[in-house]
Design a protein around this motif. Structure first.
Motif, mmCIF file in Angstrom:
data_model
loop_
_atom_site.group_PDB
_atom_site.id
_atom_site.type_symbol
_atom_site.label_atom_id
_atom_site.label_comp_id
_atom_site.label_asym_id
_atom_site.label_seq_id
_atom_site.Cartn_x
_atom_site.Cartn_y
_atom_site.Cartn_z
ATOM 1 N N GLN A 4 0.825 -1.196 0.000
ATOM 2 C CA GLN A 4 0.000 0.000 0.000
ATOM 3 C C GLN A 4 0.861 1.248 0.000
ATOM 4 O O GLN A 4 1.886 1.315 0.662
ATOM 5 C CB GLN A 4 -0.870 0.061 1.265
ATOM 6 C CG GLN A 4 -1.949 -0.947 1.314
ATOM 7 C CD GLN A 4 -2.725 -0.775 2.616
ATOM 8 O OE1 GLN A 4 -2.150 -0.606 3.679
ATOM 9 N NE2 GLN A 4 -4.027 -0.835 2.502
ATOM 10 N N GLN A 8 -3.017 5.258 0.264
ATOM 11 C CA GLN A 8 -3.945 4.138 0.431
ATOM 12 C C GLN A 8 -4.110 3.777 1.906
ATOM 13 O O GLN A 8 -5.208 3.469 2.352
ATOM 14 C CB GLN A 8 -3.471 2.918 -0.359
ATOM 15 C CG GLN A 8 -3.614 3.072 -1.855
ATOM 16 C CD GLN A 8 -2.938 1.948 -2.607
ATOM 17 O OE1 GLN A 8 -1.848 1.494 -2.247
ATOM 18 N NE2 GLN A 8 -3.589 1.489 -3.668
ATOM 19 N N LEU A 12 -7.553 3.883 3.915
ATOM 20 C CA LEU A 12 -8.039 2.727 4.670
ATOM 21 C C LEU A 12 -8.356 3.129 6.108
ATOM 22 O O LEU A 12 -9.399 2.753 6.651
ATOM 23 C CB LEU A 12 -7.019 1.590 4.636
ATOM 24 C CG LEU A 12 -7.405 0.320 5.402
ATOM 25 C CD1 LEU A 12 -8.715 -0.271 4.869
ATOM 26 C CD2 LEU A 12 -6.285 -0.701 5.325
ATOM 27 N N THR A 16 -12.018 2.863 7.888
ATOM 28 C CA THR A 16 -12.237 2.094 9.118
ATOM 29 C C THR A 16 -12.808 2.974 10.232
ATOM 30 O O THR A 16 -13.647 2.520 11.004
ATOM 31 C CB THR A 16 -10.959 1.379 9.600
ATOM 32 O OG1 THR A 16 -9.931 2.338 9.826
ATOM 33 C CG2 THR A 16 -10.497 0.331 8.605
ATOM 34 N N VAL A 26 -11.255 -5.907 8.895
ATOM 35 C CA VAL A 26 -10.564 -5.548 7.651
ATOM 36 C C VAL A 26 -9.840 -6.772 7.094
ATOM 37 O O VAL A 26 -9.889 -7.039 5.891
ATOM 38 C CB VAL A 26 -9.570 -4.383 7.867
ATOM 39 C CG1 VAL A 26 -8.665 -4.190 6.651
ATOM 40 C CG2 VAL A 26 -10.321 -3.096 8.189
ATOM 41 N N GLN A 30 -10.319 -8.432 3.555
ATOM 42 C CA GLN A 30 -9.174 -8.608 2.658
ATOM 43 C C GLN A 30 -9.097 -10.050 2.161
ATOM 44 O O GLN A 30 -8.840 -10.295 0.987
ATOM 45 C CB GLN A 30 -7.865 -8.237 3.365
ATOM 46 C CG GLN A 30 -7.659 -6.758 3.493
ATOM 47 C CD GLN A 30 -6.422 -6.406 4.292
ATOM 48 O OE1 GLN A 30 -6.070 -7.084 5.251
ATOM 49 N NE2 GLN A 30 -5.773 -5.317 3.906
ATOM 50 N N LEU A 82 -10.111 -0.913 -1.619
ATOM 51 C CA LEU A 82 -10.728 0.200 -0.907
ATOM 52 C C LEU A 82 -12.151 0.462 -1.411
ATOM 53 O O LEU A 82 -13.051 0.747 -0.620
ATOM 54 C CB LEU A 82 -9.864 1.452 -1.003
ATOM 55 C CG LEU A 82 -8.492 1.338 -0.327
ATOM 56 C CD1 LEU A 82 -7.659 2.591 -0.573
ATOM 57 C CD2 LEU A 82 -8.631 1.062 1.162
#
Length: 186
Positions: A4, A8, A12, A16, A26, A30, A82
């Motif tokens: 990342q 990014q 993220l 969150t 998360v 993922q 994302l």
């Protein structure tokens, strides 16, 4: 999301915080993303449809197309993690105003800022095929007409965002059609 960028990572973190997602959640998202992501860092339209086809009993192609268009917020023809995470969280969001904005974009298939009867019919038909596994034109058109009449308060054959917003706050079915749960299937 191994490699990342700093931007990014910040995005993220913002997602969150906004949706109150734990780090363990998360990781679950993922894992789900990577499981359906043969290209590594994004879902193609075909991959996205595959995810939907595993979750619902019917033909999800048309409904998944509409969801894909809505998830693909940057319009690049693919859904990165994302976008995927934001889309999933949006479907479960407690923020009704934000959910309504997102839903309006899904109903507004051609992106012209209003919703036509044809767009409502198209979404209703796609929903029936996904949930029930068959096309029921009569029933889906009846539902579409009913929803359209609820929303088109000035009877001008188009639904503005304000009309959609007002109607969605009064009738939960308008949003429920867009955010079906696999366990709620017919």
């Amino acid at each position: 999301m191994g490699n990342q960028s700093a931007a990014q990572k910040e995005e993220l973190k913002a997602i969150t915080r906004k949706f109150k997602i734990s780090k363990s959640d998360v990781k679950v998202y993922q894992k789900l993303f990577k499981q359906h992501c043969p290209k590594g860092n994004h879902l193609s339209r075909k991959d996205f449809k595959s995810v939907y086809n595993q979750l619902f009993p019917g033909d999800c192609s048309e409904f998944a197309d509409q969801m894909f268009r809505t998830f693909d917020t940057d319009g690049d023809g693919k859904v990165d993690f994302l976008e995927f995470l934001t889309g999933l969280c949006m479907t479960d969001s407690d923020d009704v105003n934000e959910k309504i904005e997102w839903a309006f974009k899904m109903y507004d298939v051609d992106g012209n800022g209003t919703i036509s009867m044809d767009e409502v019919k198209k979404l209703s038909m796609a929903y029936y095929k996904m949930i029930y596994g068959y096309e029921n034109q009569e029933e889906s058109e009846s539902v579409a007409k009913e929803l359209f009449q609820l929303m088109d308060k000035d009877n001008d054959e188009k639904i503005t965002f304000q009309e959609f917003n007002d109607a969605a706050k009064k009738n939960s079915e308008i949003l429920n059609m867009l955010f079906p749960s696999p366990q709620d299937e017919g």
